[in-house]
Design an enzyme around this catalytic site. Structure first.
Site, PDB file in Angstrom:
ATOM      1  N   PRO A  29     -17.908  29.484 107.479  1.00  0.00           N
ATOM      2  CA  PRO A  29     -17.186  30.298 106.501  1.00  0.00           C
ATOM      3  C   PRO A  29     -16.490  29.413 105.463  1.00  0.00           C
ATOM      4  O   PRO A  29     -15.902  28.388 105.815  1.00  0.00           O
ATOM      5  CB  PRO A  29     -16.150  31.029 107.360  1.00  0.00           C
ATOM      6  CG  PRO A  29     -16.755  31.074 108.732  1.00  0.00           C
ATOM      7  CD  PRO A  29     -17.515  29.790 108.866  1.00  0.00           C
ATOM      8  N   TYR A 180      -3.014  30.698 109.626  1.00  0.00           N
ATOM      9  CA  TYR A 180      -3.155  32.156 109.667  1.00  0.00           C
ATOM     10  C   TYR A 180      -2.603  32.723 110.979  1.00  0.00           C
ATOM     11  O   TYR A 180      -2.313  31.978 111.919  1.00  0.00           O
ATOM     12  CB  TYR A 180      -4.609  32.554 109.415  1.00  0.00           C
ATOM     13  CG  TYR A 180      -5.085  32.091 108.042  1.00  0.00           C
ATOM     14  CD1 TYR A 180      -4.280  32.277 106.914  1.00  0.00           C
ATOM     15  CD2 TYR A 180      -6.302  31.439 107.876  1.00  0.00           C
ATOM     16  CE1 TYR A 180      -4.690  31.843 105.658  1.00  0.00           C
ATOM     17  CE2 TYR A 180      -6.720  30.997 106.617  1.00  0.00           C
ATOM     18  CZ  TYR A 180      -5.909  31.199 105.510  1.00  0.00           C
ATOM     19  OH  TYR A 180      -6.309  30.764 104.271  1.00  0.00           O
ATOM     20  N   ASP A 270      -8.812  19.223 106.027  1.00  0.00           N
ATOM     21  CA  ASP A 270      -9.995  19.989 106.414  1.00  0.00           C
ATOM     22  C   ASP A 270     -11.107  19.824 105.388  1.00  0.00           C
ATOM     23  O   ASP A 270     -12.250  19.512 105.720  1.00  0.00           O
ATOM     24  CB  ASP A 270      -9.609  21.466 106.560  1.00  0.00           C
ATOM     25  CG  ASP A 270     -10.692  22.246 107.259  1.00  0.00           C
ATOM     26  OD1 ASP A 270     -11.071  21.841 108.365  1.00  0.00           O
ATOM     27  OD2 ASP A 270     -11.170  23.239 106.703  1.00  0.00           O
ATOM     28  N   CYS A 354     -15.086  22.873  93.733  1.00  0.00           N
ATOM     29  CA  CYS A 354     -15.399  24.193  94.305  1.00  0.00           C
ATOM     30  C   CYS A 354     -14.113  24.867  94.785  1.00  0.00           C
ATOM     31  O   CYS A 354     -13.919  26.067  94.598  1.00  0.00           O
ATOM     32  CB  CYS A 354     -16.407  24.055  95.436  1.00  0.00           C
ATOM     33  SG  CYS A 354     -16.042  22.718  96.591  1.00  0.00           S
ATOM     34  N   ASP A 421     -29.604   6.381  75.249  1.00  0.00           N
ATOM     35  CA  ASP A 421     -28.167   6.095  75.345  1.00  0.00           C
ATOM     36  C   ASP A 421     -27.892   4.724  74.741  1.00  0.00           C
ATOM     37  O   ASP A 421     -28.693   3.795  74.869  1.00  0.00           O
ATOM     38  CB  ASP A 421     -27.683   6.120  76.798  1.00  0.00           C
ATOM     39  CG  ASP A 421     -26.170   6.301  76.866  1.00  0.00           C
ATOM     40  OD1 ASP A 421     -25.723   7.395  77.280  1.00  0.00           O
ATOM     41  OD2 ASP A 421     -25.424   5.370  76.477  1.00  0.00           O
ATOM     42  N   ASP A 649     -19.132  17.042  76.776  1.00  0.00           N
ATOM     43  CA  ASP A 649     -17.882  16.606  76.162  1.00  0.00           C
ATOM     44  C   ASP A 649     -17.995  16.491  74.648  1.00  0.00           C
ATOM     45  O   ASP A 649     -16.982  16.546  73.948  1.00  0.00           O
ATOM     46  CB  ASP A 649     -17.457  15.252  76.744  1.00  0.00           C
ATOM     47  CG  ASP A 649     -17.038  15.363  78.198  1.00  0.00           C
ATOM     48  OD1 ASP A 649     -16.570  16.444  78.590  1.00  0.00           O
ATOM     49  OD2 ASP A 649     -17.191  14.375  78.942  1.00  0.00           O
TER      50      ASP A 649
HETATM   51  P1  ADP Z   1     -20.695  13.957  79.012  1.00  0.00           P
HETATM   52  O1  ADP Z   1     -19.629  14.028  80.066  1.00  0.00           O
HETATM   53  O2  ADP Z   1     -20.601  15.059  78.018  1.00  0.00           O
HETATM   54  O3  ADP Z   1     -22.059  13.803  79.580  1.00  0.00           O
HETATM   55  P2  ADP Z   1     -20.221  11.089  78.569  1.00  0.00           P
HETATM   56  O4  ADP Z   1     -19.084  10.548  77.789  1.00  0.00           O
HETATM   57  O5  ADP Z   1     -20.211  10.928  80.028  1.00  0.00           O
HETATM   58  O6  ADP Z   1     -20.397  12.617  78.142  1.00  0.00           O
HETATM   59  O7  ADP Z   1     -21.562  10.409  78.054  1.00  0.00           O
HETATM   60  C1  ADP Z   1     -21.835  10.258  76.686  1.00  0.00           C
HETATM   61  C2  ADP Z   1     -22.870   9.140  76.528  1.00  0.00           C
HETATM   62  O8  ADP Z   1     -23.363   9.163  75.177  1.00  0.00           O
HETATM   63  C3  ADP Z   1     -22.327   7.727  76.736  1.00  0.00           C
HETATM   64  O9  ADP Z   1     -23.109   7.101  77.750  1.00  0.00           O
HETATM   65  C4  ADP Z   1     -22.514   7.009  75.379  1.00  0.00           C
HETATM   66  O10 ADP Z   1     -22.939   5.665  75.561  1.00  0.00           O
HETATM   67  C5  ADP Z   1     -23.619   7.824  74.740  1.00  0.00           C
HETATM   68  N1  ADP Z   1     -23.627   7.817  73.268  1.00  0.00           N
HETATM   69  C6  ADP Z   1     -22.604   8.155  72.444  1.00  0.00           C
HETATM   70  N2  ADP Z   1     -22.986   8.049  71.122  1.00  0.00           N
HETATM   71  C7  ADP Z   1     -24.284   7.640  71.136  1.00  0.00           C
HETATM   72  C8  ADP Z   1     -25.250   7.364  70.121  1.00  0.00           C
HETATM   73  N3  ADP Z   1     -24.968   7.509  68.836  1.00  0.00           N
HETATM   74  N4  ADP Z   1     -26.496   6.962  70.500  1.00  0.00           N
HETATM   75  C9  ADP Z   1     -26.820   6.833  71.819  1.00  0.00           C
HETATM   76  N5  ADP Z   1     -25.936   7.095  72.819  1.00  0.00           N
HETATM   77  C10 ADP Z   1     -24.703   7.488  72.507  1.00  0.00           C
HETATM   78 FE1  SF4 Z   2     -19.161  19.045  96.627  1.00  0.00          FE
HETATM   79 FE2  SF4 Z   2     -19.781  20.611  94.591  1.00  0.00          FE
HETATM   80 FE3  SF4 Z   2     -17.536  21.034  95.918  1.00  0.00          FE
HETATM   81 FE4  SF4 Z   2     -17.754  18.861  94.379  1.00  0.00          FE
HETATM   82  S1  SF4 Z   2     -17.771  20.982  93.706  1.00  0.00           S
HETATM   83  S2  SF4 Z   2     -16.948  18.975  96.471  1.00  0.00           S
HETATM   84  S3  SF4 Z   2     -19.919  18.403  94.641  1.00  0.00           S
HETATM   85  S4  SF4 Z   2     -19.609  21.235  96.707  1.00  0.00           S
END
Ligand code: ADP
Ligand code: SF4
Length: 685
Positions: A29, A180, A270, A354, A421, A649
């Site tokens: 559960p 509980y 837990d 979660c 990247d 992001d």
């Molecule tokens: P999210 O959480 O949204 O996935 P992150 O900040 O974890 O975002 O990852 C963003 C990635 O984008 C980073 O690894 C960064 O190196 C890459 N990045 C940012 N700008 C560029 C760009 N102009 N070209 C290639 N990679 C990029």
């Molecule tokens: Fe695990 Fe998903 Fe819960 Fe994070 S949110 S603790 S990955 S089950």
């Protein structure tokens, strides 16, 4: 592929009284945030786990009476016959795949403040439960139960059990854990009764015994009767006739239940977060139970490794491998082991997002599994994907959680995908964050996705190249996804939490500077108003290099981690690392030798001498590439680009769970007909 014979033992059936679990995978559960008001969402969420091979799938807490009312937290009910149909949807969904359905009947006692029902909470002796804990800080204290109340409670349990049977459940619980009501009877501090239910342990256990008996009478030989019990506190108390009171309780009840479901007492132990506890952390508390009872035993421990599971069975710790979080992160965990694909298990990272969903009062979210809770309302199956809606090639810029998830899901749909990247390694924010104290397991978000991408012929990986708008135009992809993440700012806030501009003076750093390898000279002040893990984790890391003071305008360090059960453990870790904690203070300035602080309520000023200030506050999307592409206008079309979309992001900075969900959603919805509403709405039946 064939199953590795090493794991055969996990696929043996287990008898639970009159019913038989088809294998040893037991979804215990757990809170899902899905009340009786979301019956289809709930049935699909649990049905998918049965489909994925969990031999038993259970509900979360199901209240047996309005005097067990946890509002505003979500909970299910079985108060009268009208509640039966909502649960029957779930048992049907579970039975369809040959699994057993279990129901956790529950009375919360003094833990439930009955905010909606307005009934005085019930308790053995009128003691409030943890009354300085925010969730239990009510202003209607519990009342002591008399003999008539105990008879009523037994009647509610019996009625609940009968209704559970009518709803089609195979296993019916008595729940004596986590503070509980039946658990409160076990502890002398809460149970100060002088009647047959209080005093020596044989009396304190009487209520649990009678609850088991009335449950058995109600279900006859149709259902197994399970006892869920917290043993942590009792294990620490020496018994009069056995090593501990936990030994005594299990001995007194030994073969009365058909199944022992054993667990810890408080949420942080837990549902222990991976920052502070490893896989299998319950073992030292629950390891004796099988020696005392002949009945099967189930327990949890964030089990994701089949070898660890086999070891639990072979060493005689558990008969059934309990899973809550591992079953959310990968509903198909058992089938993957069964099919020799255990390397494909999407392992839970132990982040407890979660659990935060439950505290938020909404259906469950998962960092690793974006389809959790979306099975019915968006039609997302964790393992099945619609084929591509066109032959379009897709370029994803940014390989953090959002870009990685987007790429995996598009690739699984069959699209040609290019993932680029700027960094030499994929992972985005997690390249740095997985190296922070306790966060190693979070790296699974990256590792699982990279492994899936490397298996696919339709994926092209381009690490180590920062892309400009011109580069993107030259790459000839039909759709461009911008997943370029966010950067921390040096922004400060006023008392009213108005942004007052960046504190851009020498000696001020952000977590991005630390990610780039900068070690701020000590002494350091970390000023945290992000409130999640970053401020606390950075302070703990920097404390290894010199003196660190942690300052926050909130009432606690990493205040939001109250939602993930991590807060008390964060405080403990900071204290152990020698970090001084100043709460209810905000930073107003820094001159290279000291920060100035103001008390958030009284405004009183103070100073802390330091050479560096790390601000962990506001993040701003990295959207320059997105803006540069939009500025290209008609050139986009000439380059064959039909769409440019931000996700993760880069769209809105947030926790990793949101980035993964955003990446997944883009991939699911590409070329799909535009729906009238973002998701289907569920209604009570
Ligand atoms: P999210 O959480 O949204 O996935 P992150 O900040 O974890 O975002 O990852 C963003 C990635 O984008 C980073 O690894 C960064 O190196 C890459 N990045 C940012 N700008 C560029 C760009 N102009 N070209 C290639 N990679 C990029
Ligand atoms: Fe695990 Fe998903 Fe819960 Fe994070 S949110 S603790 S990955 S089950």
């Amino acid at each position: 592929m064939a199953r590795n014979p090493r794991f055969d033992v996990l696929f043996e059936p287990v008898h639970i009284g009159p019913v038989t679990a088809p294998n040893r995978f037991y979804q215990v559960p757990h809170a899902s945030g899905m009340t009786n008001a979301l019956p289809q969402v709930r049935a699909a969420f649990r049905g998918v786990k049965a489909e994925g091979g969990w031999g038993v799938v259970c509900t979360g807490a199901v209240s047996i009476h309005p005097s067990s009312d946890d509002s505003p937290l979500p909970f299910a009910s079985l108060w009268d016959d009208k509640d039966i149909r909502a649960h029957a949807l779930m048992t049907d969904a579970v039975h369809r795949h040959g699994s057993l359905a279990g129901i956790e009947l529950w009375h919360g006692g003094a833990c439930t403040l009955n905010r909606t029902s307005r009934i005085a909470p019930l308790s053995p002796s009128g003691m409030p439960w943890l009354s300085t804990h925010l969730g239990f800080m009510g202003n209607l204290r519990p009342r002591a139960m008399d003999a008539g109340d105990i008879r009523e409670l037994l009647r509610w349990q019996a009625a609940g059990a009968r209704r559970a049977m009518l709803a089609g459940f195979d296993i019916v619980y008595v729940y004596a854990g986590m503070g509980y009501l039946p658990y409160e009877f076990l502890l002398p501090e809460y149970n100060r009764r002088t009647d047959a239910y209080g005093g020596p342990i044989a009396n304190r256990v009487r209520l649990v015994k009678e609850l088991l008996e009335v449950t058995r009478d109600a279900v006859g030989d149709r259902c197994g009767v399970a006892l869920r019990i917290s043993l942590e506190e009792l294990r620490g108390r020496p018994g009069a006739h056995a090593p501990s009171e936990a030994h005594e309780v299990v001995t007194l009840l030994a073969d009365i239940p058909d199944l022992w479901d054993v667990k810890m007492d408080s949420s942080p132990t837990d549902c222990a977060p991976s920052r502070f506890a490893a896989e299998g952390s319950h073992e030292p508390i629950v390891n004796f139970v099988k020696q005392v009872t002949r009945r099967p035993v189930v327990g949890v421990g964030r089990f994701t490794s089949p070898d660890v599971m086999v070891s639990q069975v072979k060493r005689g710790i558990l008969d059934l491998i309990g899973g809550a979080r591992p079953s959310i992160a990968d509903p198909f965990l058992p089938n993957k082991i069964n099919e020799g694909r255990e390397h494909e298990i999407r392992e839970c990272i132990g982040c407890n997002i979660c659990i935060s969903s439950w505290h938020d009062g909404v259906p469950v979210r998962c960092t690793q599994n974006p389809t959790a809770g979306e099975e019915w309302r968006r039609g997302w199956h964790p393992e099945r994907f619609a084929g591509p809606g066109s032959d379009s090639a897709i370029l994803i810029v940014g390989g953090g959680p959002a870009g990685l998830e987007c790429a995996v899901t598009l690739a699984r749909r069959g699209y040609p995908v290019t993932l680029a990247d700027a960094a030499r390694e994929f992972g985005g924010r997690l390249r740095f964050e997985r190296g922070l104290p306790g966060l190693a397991e979070w790296g699974r978000v990256v590792d699982w996705r990279m492994a899936r991408l490397r298996e696919r012929p339709n994926v092209h990986l381009y690490p180590g190249g920062e892309l400009s708008a011109d580069d993107v135009l030259g790459l000839e992809h039909r759709h461009v996804v911008i997943a370029t993440g966010a950067r921390w700012t040096k922004m400060l806030f006023s008392t009213l939490e108005f942004p007052v501009g960046d504190l851009d003076v020498p000696g001020v750093y952000t977590p991005d500077d630390l990610a780039d390898g900068v070690v701020p000279p000590a002494p350091v002040v970390v000023f945290d108003f992000d409130n999640y893990y970053m401020g606390g984790a950075v302070a703990e890391k920097l404390a290894a290099h010199g003196s660190v003071t942690y300052v926050t305008p909130a009432g606690n360090a990493s205040a939001w981690t109250f939602m993930t059960n991590e807060l008390p453990l964060v405080h403990r870790a900071l204290t152990k690392a020698g970090v001084a904690i100043h709460t209810l203070r905000r930073v107003t300035g820094f001159d290279g030798t000291a920060v100035t602080l103001a008390d958030v309520y009284a405004g009183t000023e103070s100073r802390i001498g330091c050479r560096s200030l790390v601000i962990v506050g506001v993040r701003r999307s990295t959207d320059d590439l997105y803006e540069a592409l939009l500025a290209q206008g008609a050139a986009l079309e000439r380059a064959g680009i039909a769409s440019v979309t931000r996700i993760g992001d880069a769209l809105a900075p947030g926790a990793i769970v949101h980035a993964v969900h955003g990446g997944h959603r883009y991939a699911r919805e590409l070329d799909a007909p535009v729906a009238a509403a973002p998701y289907s709405r569920d209604f009570p039946v």
